[in-house]
Design an enzyme around this catalytic site. Structure first.
Site, short mmCIF file in Angstrom:
data_model
loop_
_atom_site.label_atom_id
_atom_site.label_comp_id
_atom_site.label_asym_id
_atom_site.label_seq_id
_atom_site.Cartn_x
_atom_site.Cartn_y
_atom_site.Cartn_z
N ASP A 118 0.81 -1.22 0.00
CA ASP A 118 0.00 0.00 0.00
C ASP A 118 0.84 1.27 0.00
O ASP A 118 0.43 2.31 0.52
CB ASP A 118 -0.96 0.00 1.20
CG ASP A 118 -1.90 -1.20 1.19
OD1 ASP A 118 -2.42 -1.52 0.10
OD2 ASP A 118 -2.10 -1.80 2.25
N ARG A 119 2.01 1.20 -0.58
CA ARG A 119 2.93 2.34 -0.68
C ARG A 119 3.40 2.82 0.70
O ARG A 119 3.87 3.94 0.83
CB ARG A 119 2.29 3.52 -1.45
CG ARG A 119 2.00 3.22 -2.91
CD ARG A 119 3.29 2.91 -3.66
NE ARG A 119 3.11 2.82 -5.11
CZ ARG A 119 2.84 1.69 -5.77
NH1 ARG A 119 2.68 0.57 -5.09
NH2 ARG A 119 2.74 1.68 -7.08
N PHE A 120 3.26 1.98 1.72
CA PHE A 120 3.76 2.34 3.04
C PHE A 120 5.16 1.76 3.17
O PHE A 120 5.40 0.76 3.84
CB PHE A 120 2.82 1.81 4.14
CG PHE A 120 2.71 2.75 5.31
CD1 PHE A 120 2.13 4.00 5.15
CD2 PHE A 120 3.19 2.41 6.55
CE1 PHE A 120 2.02 4.88 6.22
CE2 PHE A 120 3.09 3.27 7.63
CZ PHE A 120 2.50 4.52 7.46
#
Length: 221
Positions: free
Chosen positions: A199-201
């Protein structure tokens, strides 16, 4: 017959997920930047990254405008990362003007990258000569044939320059190193390790040099 018009690139669908690795721990940098950098470099090669020692070199000239290109790292130790080039090229000129650079190792297949910043200095000519002697003969001829970054009128001119250098050096057993060729070493002051996350984290851990001590801290993605 007219060629069909190319459709514009659909950047919205150019999206991949990440998650190959467990979370990067700040404690992984307790021994400084070099051990983890070396481990990631070796793993990138095992995962099929072609030329994992390729790095994007960023320089800035006296006019303040940045410039980037890809070069090959030819050494990494506690002193920094080393590369070789034509010193009179655009990057060589900019390094002479400002003395600072950055490099990024973009190991996209491995979902990792390392970014290094700091002063960048010429290495001793003796060290450059040691590496020069390991280069293939054709690469040595190319260094004599090309005044890197200078304009060329045509492909034919480039081929003529190489052929001329090849003829001139044909009877030379050990090709000498040109005066305009040599190495640079980027001395790290800041090193950032990036690792793709779901999640692009993403994971980002920054190493900073204060005096002779490295400290590490996590950055928000």
């Amino acid at each position: 017959m007219e060629e069909p018009a190319l459709e514009p690139a659909d950047f919205d669908v150019m999206r991949v997920g990440y998650g190959l690795h467990p979370r990067l721990d700040v404690a992984d940098l307790d021994d400084g930047w070099l051990p983890l950098f070396t481990a990631w470099l070796e793993e990138a090669g095992r995962r099929g990254v072609r030329e994992p020692n390729a790095m994007v070199l960023g320089t800035v000239g006296a006019d303040g405008r940045p410039s980037t290109r890809t070069v090959l790292c030819k050494g990494a130790d506690e002193r920094g990362v080393t590369f070789f080039t034509t010193t009179t090229s655009r990057k060589g000129t900019q390094l002479a003007e400002t003395g600072y650079a950055s490099v990024t190792f973009p190991w996209l297949v491995a979902e990792r990258q390392v970014h290094i910043e700091g002063p960048c200095h010429p290495v001793d000519r003796a060290d450059s000569l040691d590496y020069w002697r390991t280069r293939p003969r054709g690469s040595q001829v190319s260094a004599w044939a090309s005044e890197q970054s200078r304009p060329a009128e045509s492909v034919e001119e480039l081929e003529s320059l190489y052929a001329t250098a090849e003829r001139r050096l044909a009877g030379v057993d050990e090709i000498p190193m040109p005066d305009r060729w040599g190495g640079f070493r980027l001395v790290p002051e800041r090193v950032e390790f990036w690792q793709g996350g779901p999640d692009r984290f993403h994971d980002r851990v920054e190493c900073l040099l204060a005096g002779e001590t490295w400290t590490a801290r996590r950055l928000q993605p």
